[in-house]
Design an enzyme around this catalytic site. Sequence first.
Site, PDB file in Angstrom:
ATOM      1  CE1 TYR A  11      -7.893 -14.506  29.268  1.00 31.55           C
ATOM      2  CE2 TYR A  11     -10.206 -14.321  29.882  1.00 31.55           C
ATOM      3  CZ  TYR A  11      -8.981 -13.732  29.645  1.00 31.55           C
ATOM      4  OH  TYR A  11      -8.827 -12.377  29.797  1.00 31.55           O
TER       5      TYR A  11
ATOM      6  CB  SER B 274     -10.584 -11.957  33.061  1.00 29.17           C
ATOM      7  OG  SER B 274     -11.748 -12.243  32.326  1.00 29.17           O
TER       8      SER B 274
END
Length: 341
Positions: A168, A143
Amino acid sequence: MKILVTGAAGFIGFHITLRLLKNGHEVIGLDNLSNYYSVQLKLDRLKQLGIDNASEDLYNRLMKSQVFKRFRFICLNLEDRQNLPFLFQKEKFQVVCNLAAQAGVRYSIKQPLSYIDSNIVGFHNVLESCRNYDVDHLVYASSSSVYGLKDKMPFETSDFVDQPISLYAATKKSNELMAHAYSHLYNFMTTGLRFFTVYGPWGRPDMAIFLFTEAIMNGTPIEVFNNGNLERDFTFIDDITEGVIRVIESSEEKRKTQGEYYKIYNIGNNRSVNLLEFIATLEKSLNKSAIKKMLPMQPGDVTKTWANVDGLIADYGYRPLTPLKIGVESFVKWYLDYYHL
């Protein structure tokens, strides 16, 4: 090839699976059908793939597609240490495309344990299964969030990324480190793709374009964080799909010969768009004005993302081609059709 796609009922996973099937591959799709967002949307994606009866009640049972002869689906958790390795042992995958993960920056502040279970424990289970059952190549989702609060633009894979600002992001950086260790120890290929802001038909309801469209259609305010002073590398799903497919289908003999078992790439649109410009494009496509509720910056968020995709261009001929206007119009058409508006 015989390919496992995890997260196959998810936004990106659905599109990747559909493209692989159209290209003639045999695919098993895996998803745990979590309720992080609408399970019905996930089931409707699976219906497009010919799976009409998927549910958590059919856990760990392979279901055959009624549309694609070379597609089967299984509801399974990545962290299932008994059944996931057994699936690998039985099916003998050549390539694994791991897109399953607990997504969302803001949600990681509310529900951190689900990120550890899926993104750390689950990803380790995938790595172990790959190395124990002779998978040639693991392609996995990382990501853009790993870049944290970087001021230098665009983001490059050579940048220092050891200061994540959300759990995350920390789990995604951990995935890269774990993949590096396994590539080094066991000489099997891993390719990490740092996704930027992906949008398009069948998208996730927790993402900006979905939330904005829903609010504009309902005449309710949209939440504009940091008073609109945000920029994102918005990338249309078809461009993302093309890039991932090129990585999956490419012959990697050259990499093996050179001992390049571990690689990381950015995958994005190669440009940054101001959030207010994005909203204006959406307003034009919907032919309706948004009611904007200006809010401060959210914890764990970043002000700007911009992907340098030179590596993917050089190694795989990747070229993002979809203009923002065309991509937004495509999403809006799908949204209006899906909700019968």
